[in-house]
Design an enzyme around this catalytic site. Structure first.
Site, PDB file in Angstrom:
ATOM      1  N   ARG A 162       9.462  41.280 -11.381  1.00  0.00           N
ATOM      2  CA  ARG A 162       8.886  42.112 -10.318  1.00  0.00           C
ATOM      3  C   ARG A 162      10.027  42.927  -9.706  1.00  0.00           C
ATOM      4  O   ARG A 162      10.774  42.412  -8.871  1.00  0.00           O
ATOM      5  CB  ARG A 162       8.257  41.245  -9.242  1.00  0.00           C
ATOM      6  CG  ARG A 162       7.021  40.453  -9.680  1.00  0.00           C
ATOM      7  CD  ARG A 162       6.625  39.526  -8.555  1.00  0.00           C
ATOM      8  NE  ARG A 162       5.285  39.012  -8.651  1.00  0.00           N
ATOM      9  CZ  ARG A 162       4.980  37.762  -9.024  1.00  0.00           C
ATOM     10  NH1 ARG A 162       5.941  36.919  -9.368  1.00  0.00           N
ATOM     11  NH2 ARG A 162       3.727  37.364  -9.035  1.00  0.00           N
ATOM     12  N   HIS A 185       0.795  -1.219   0.000  1.00  0.00           N
ATOM     13  CA  HIS A 185       0.000   0.000   0.000  1.00  0.00           C
ATOM     14  C   HIS A 185       0.836   1.283   0.000  1.00  0.00           C
ATOM     15  O   HIS A 185       0.644   2.182  -0.828  1.00  0.00           O
ATOM     16  CB  HIS A 185      -0.945  -0.001   1.205  1.00  0.00           C
ATOM     17  CG  HIS A 185      -1.829   1.187   1.247  1.00  0.00           C
ATOM     18  ND1 HIS A 185      -1.486   2.342   1.898  1.00  0.00           N
ATOM     19  CD2 HIS A 185      -3.002   1.431   0.644  1.00  0.00           C
ATOM     20  CE1 HIS A 185      -2.430   3.220   1.724  1.00  0.00           C
ATOM     21  NE2 HIS A 185      -3.372   2.699   0.975  1.00  0.00           N
ATOM     22  N   CYS A 187       0.351  36.040 -15.922  1.00  0.00           N
ATOM     23  CA  CYS A 187       1.534  35.797 -15.093  1.00  0.00           C
ATOM     24  C   CYS A 187       1.203  35.527 -13.626  1.00  0.00           C
ATOM     25  O   CYS A 187       2.081  35.549 -12.780  1.00  0.00           O
ATOM     26  CB  CYS A 187       2.526  36.949 -15.219  1.00  0.00           C
ATOM     27  SG  CYS A 187       1.787  38.531 -14.831  1.00  0.00           S
TER      28      CYS A 187
HETATM   29  C1  PEP Z   1      -0.690  39.064 -10.122  1.00  0.00           C
HETATM   30  O1  PEP Z   1      -1.335  39.840  -9.411  1.00  0.00           O
HETATM   31  O2  PEP Z   1      -1.175  38.043 -10.623  1.00  0.00           O
HETATM   32  C2  PEP Z   1       0.724  39.329 -10.375  1.00  0.00           C
HETATM   33  C3  PEP Z   1       1.402  38.589 -11.214  1.00  0.00           C
HETATM   34  O3  PEP Z   1       1.306  40.316  -9.653  1.00  0.00           O
HETATM   35  P1  PEP Z   1       1.800  40.124  -8.148  1.00  0.00           P
HETATM   36  O4  PEP Z   1       1.668  38.667  -7.816  1.00  0.00           O
HETATM   37  O5  PEP Z   1       3.185  40.598  -8.095  1.00  0.00           O
HETATM   38  O6  PEP Z   1       0.838  40.997  -7.414  1.00  0.00           O
END
Ligand code: PEP
Ligand code: MG
Length: 880
Positions: A562, A455, A832
């Site tokens: 960033r 298992h 993103c």
């Molecule tokens: C988001 O807000 O999705 C982004 C990519 O910016 P952060 O995560 O830096 O706020």
């Protein structure tokens, strides 16, 4: 015509898992292609649904069909249920459309009673065999149907024999086995006030009802919840004539995989136990022999098994796992399914099967679970450190991977530590279905007992956890589950250990990890994925190192840099604080100049690492407050160190404090309140790009992205600062560069104004973290607990910060895309947020026409594969 509810094994196919359960459908398929399977029938999932619709009662139509199928089975086998001369004995097993990892139970030898057990003895000439099967029947029937605790039978057996299961089949005398039968019957009576019925028809009806009921039992419901298996269509039940692996030294039971499930190598892999039944294998109490050794002892059976595996692979075109029984030299296959495999084996098998012409390249790409390949990307132990680490136990390499974590000895302890974010290694004697949540919460698992097919091993492989099993006496777990003894040393709960699931080793302490090798078969699969993929994959990278990592993993640019993250390292934070907290304009300019040089150097390196691939740099987006020292005392200390007046520092800090900083002075609002910051950043970016172009002798593909935009006026205000500053830098240097300006779409209002925004920019980058936060009104940083509670209660299907919410956030994105592209058909669209590393989300982004996703470096291969699969599934992939 009435709907068919019960199917003979020669009436179905592998396509019918929803109706016959996985087991029933594959048994039907094997029967169809002539593989030796004990005959029987399957009660469909439809019958299960009717059982629940009828308030837990058997539908008369189902009962009638079962009777007809029992008669058919009697005809085929030439045996009759309850016949005191030649009894039909049955194995009754539950199965769902997807594997349930042993969570659904089985009744064996159904049909045995005081008469038929004598017949079994007469037919085989083996009283011990008959009695042992009776014991199995009493235990399996009464535990499932009457609710007797199965462990109590194990205790009774152990008291008599000194051990539960042994290689010696003559451990108990016939007299002792007879006594034990009576003890089993007494136990059942004491526990339930009732006896196991003698009538086989009653046994069968009760057994089927109990198997139907187990679908909604708390254990099975919680198992389904963990594995996200839906309640519908329910459970199917397969009833087959018994075959016996415990019928003497020419019998046995085993499991086989058509290829090695750890490495993917093309060779039979599995285990076999002579004179044993399937449950002995699963319990892992007796040590099975490797299949290759079985091959020497039973060459004919081995050759036949090999041939059958070839047929199964050709039929299913995939690595198969099969369970088999050898009854007096005759081979039967009891089930087959898609074999679980490690990520490494999945990749090798897919590549090999393409060269064997079993599958095409698109199928190969679809075969790899994108999430599982994170395993291959997972770091391994640094061999130099591993060489010197102290090995405290050795066992079988049951599931690959390396893990370090704190020692725990129960699923409960694992969950507790996991909840506070600690990595844990779960060490137990063995595991069963009740430990699944604990296994899920652990970084790695070690068991004292077990084999590669038991298992813990199966569950760990399925969940991609490192596992070492069968360490035996190397470890002794204390009864109070607070420590373990290894050699002459005691290791306490909470101490760190490390395990290597590739090598079957357990080490003292923590071992340093190193990055993986991404060439070979992995490289091939990823290459094919890239051929079929239409959506680009970029990496989120804030430093040159991260950019390099992302590129090594196959990124096609940086989708999000960033800028504020550049200030988390070394003494940069202090510099940034000085920029924010210095009132004197002259001094402030000096600090900003210093910061500009740092940013410029970082950007320059990033541009050179990226060698002309697109780079999207986002202007600063963080509430300034987040950079401030926390307390007044820290502020005072900072002021002293920075040679600033405490009063002035505190005044500026107070003016910056906000009650709700995530909805305050952040994003492009900062650039508007403090245009000098946007100017400084633009100078750094443009001058770095100029220098990089001169050095590389090629163009930098640059985009400057404005964060957290709400309105077109706001966007244009920042855009004007950027353009003016860029112009100035270019003029001063005499070098002109191309660059684009993009807007983040993270606020619902911006999505609704996407047509106006599209007039001003070339790219929209959806920041789905903030967009989700703002659309849900749920803080992305404080609500993990609430979200998991919502998921547990079925309010949310999943975490919207991990998997895009198609119905809400997704709709908003679609609206923005329609508006934006109406104005600018070639508008470039990126995503993103953290959802870009998630397979379902990537598929959605493909569906709505996103041009690229950008994710953290380690997720880049996951996104590449997920994007290729999405393109293939949606028929938008490029052709082979
Ligand atoms: C988001 O807000 O999705 C982004 C990519 O910016 P952060 O995560 O830096 O706020
Ligand atoms: Mg954001």
């Amino acid at each position: 015509m009435d709907k068919k509810l019960v199917y003979s094994l020669n009436e179905g196919s592998s396509e019918m898992t929803e109706i016959l359960g996985e087991k029933g459908a594959n048994l039907a398929e094997m029967t169809k292609i002539g593989i030796p399977v004990p005959f029987g029938f399957t009660i469909s999932t439809e019958a299960c649904s009717r059982f629940y619709e009828n308030g837990g009662k058997m539908d008369p139509a189902v009962r009638a069909e079962i009777c007809a199928k029992v008669s058919e089975l009697e005809d085929v086998t030439g045996k009759n249920l309850g016949d005191p001369e030649n009894p039909l004995l049955l194995a009754v097993r539950g199965s769902a459309p997807v594997p349930m990892n042993g969570a659904l139970k089985t009744i064996l030898n159904l049909g045995l009673n005081r008469d038929t057990v004598n017949a079994l003895e007469k037919m085989t000439g083996d009283k011990r065999f008959a009695l042992n099967n009776m014991l199995d029947f009493l235990a399996s029937y009464s535990s499932l149907v009457m609710g007797v605790d199965e462990d109590k039978f194990i205790d009774l057996y152990t008291q008599k024999s000194g051990q539960f299961c042994t290689d010696k089949d003559d451990l108990l005398s016939i007299g002792e086995l007879e006594d034990l039968e009576e003890e089993y019957r007494n136990l059942i009576h004491e526990e339930t006030g009732a006896d196991v019925p003698e009538d086989p028809i009653e046994q069968l009806e009760n057994g089927i009802l109990a198997l139907l009921r187990q679908w909604m039992s708390p254990d099975v419901v919680s198992y389904r919840k963990i594995r996200q298996i839906p309640d519908e269509p329910g459970e199917a039940i397969t009833v087959q004539a018994m075959v016996y692996g415990n019928a003497g030294s020419s019998s046995g039971t085993g499991v086989v995989l058509s290829r090695d499930p750890t490495s993917g190598e093309k060779r039979l892999y599995g285990e076999f136990m002579i004179n044993a039944k399937g449950s002995d294998m699963q319990r892992g109490i007796r040590t099975p022999m490797e299949l290759s050794i079985m091959g020497a002892a039973f060459p004919d059976v081995y050759d036949r098994l090999k041939h059958i595996c070839e047929i199964l692979e050709t039929q299913y075109r995939d690595l198969q796992y099969a369970e088999f029984t050898v009854q007096k030299g005759k081979l039967y296959i009891l089930q087959t399914r898609r074999g679980r495999r490690t990520a490494q084996a999945a990749v090798r098998t897919a590549v090999d099967m393409v060269s064997e012409n079993l599958i095409d390249r698109k199928t190969a790409v679809l075969r790899i679970d994108p999430v599982s390949i994170e395993n291959l990307l997972a770091p391994r132990f640094d061999p130099e450190q591993e060489k010197d680490a102290k090995v405290i136990a050795e066992g079988i390499e049951a599931s690959p991977g390396c893990a370090c974590g704190r020692l725990v000895f129960s699923a409960e302890q694992a969950l507790q530590l996991h909840q506070i974010g600690e990595p844990v290694i779960l060490v137990q004697k063995d595991t069963d279905a009740e430990d699944l949540a604990g296994i899920y919460a652990s970084a790695g698992i070690v068991t004292q007992r077990g084999a590669t097919t038991s298992h813990a091993s199966g569950a760990a492989r399925a969940m991609g956890k490192a596992c070492v099993t069968s360490v035996g006496d190397d470890l002794e777990i204390a009864d109070d589950l607070n420590s373990m003894q290894a050699g002459d040393k005691t290791y306490y709960r909470g101490e760190y250990i490390s395990i290597n699931g590739f090598r079957g080793r357990v080490y003292e302490g923590q071992i340093h990890m190193i990055p993986p090798d991404l060439s070979g078969d992995f490289g091939k699969i990823m290459g094919w994925a890239d051929e079929f993929r239409t959506m680009k994959v970029r990496t989120n990278a804030n430093t040159p190192e991260e950019a390099k990592q992302g590129m090594d993993f196959g990124a096609e640019g940086i989708g999000l840099c960033r800028s504020e993250h550049m200030f988390y390292q070394g003494n940069r934070l202090q510099l940034f604080q000085r920029m924010i907290l210095t009132e004197d304009p002259e001094k402030r300019r000096e600090v900003m100049e210093e910061i500009k040089q740092i940013q410029r150097a970082d950007y320059y390196e990033i541009f050179t690492v990226m060698e002309g691939f697109p780079v999207s740099i986002r202007l600063l987006d963080l509430p300034l407050q987040d950079f401030l020292p926390d307390s007044r005392r820290e502020l005072a200390a900072f002021a002293e160190e920075a040679d600033l007046s405490v009063g002035s520092v505190q005044r500026v800090a107070d003016s910056l404090r906000e009650n709700n900083p995530m909805l305050g002075r952040r994003g492009c609002r900062l650039c508007i309140m403090h245009p000098e910051i946007a100017e400084m950043q633009t100078e750094a970016i443009i001058s770095a790009a100029i220098e990089a172009e001169e050095k590389m002798k090629r163009q930098v593909d640059l985009e400057i992205v404005v964060p957290l935009v709400i309105s077109v006026h706001e966007l244009n205000t920042v855009k004007e600062v950027i353009s003016r500053t860029a112009q100035k830098v270019m003029k001063e240097s005499g070098h002109k560069i191309e660059y684009r300006i993009g807007s983040m779409l993270e606020v619902p209002r911006a999505c609704m104004r996407a047509d106006a925004l599209a007039e001003s920019v070339d790219t929209f980058s959806f920041g789905t973290n903030d967009l989700t936060q703002m659309m849900y009104g749920l803080s992305r940083s404080d609500t993990a607990g609430l979200i998991s509670e919502y998921i547990d209660q079925g309010i949310f299907p999943n975490d919207p910060f991990k998997t895009i919410d198609r119905e809400g956030v997704g709709k908003m994105m679609q609206r923005a895309i329609t508006l934006g592209r109406r104005v600018k058909p070639n508008l470039r669209l990126g995503v993103c947020g953290a959802q870009t590393g998630d397979q379902d989300s990537v598929q959605f982004f493909q569906e709505i026409g996103i041009n690229y996703v950008s994710c953290s470096p380690f997720r880049v291969p996951v996104a590449r594969l997920a994007a290729a699969q999405a393109a293939i599934r949606l028929g938008s992939g490029k052709d082979e």
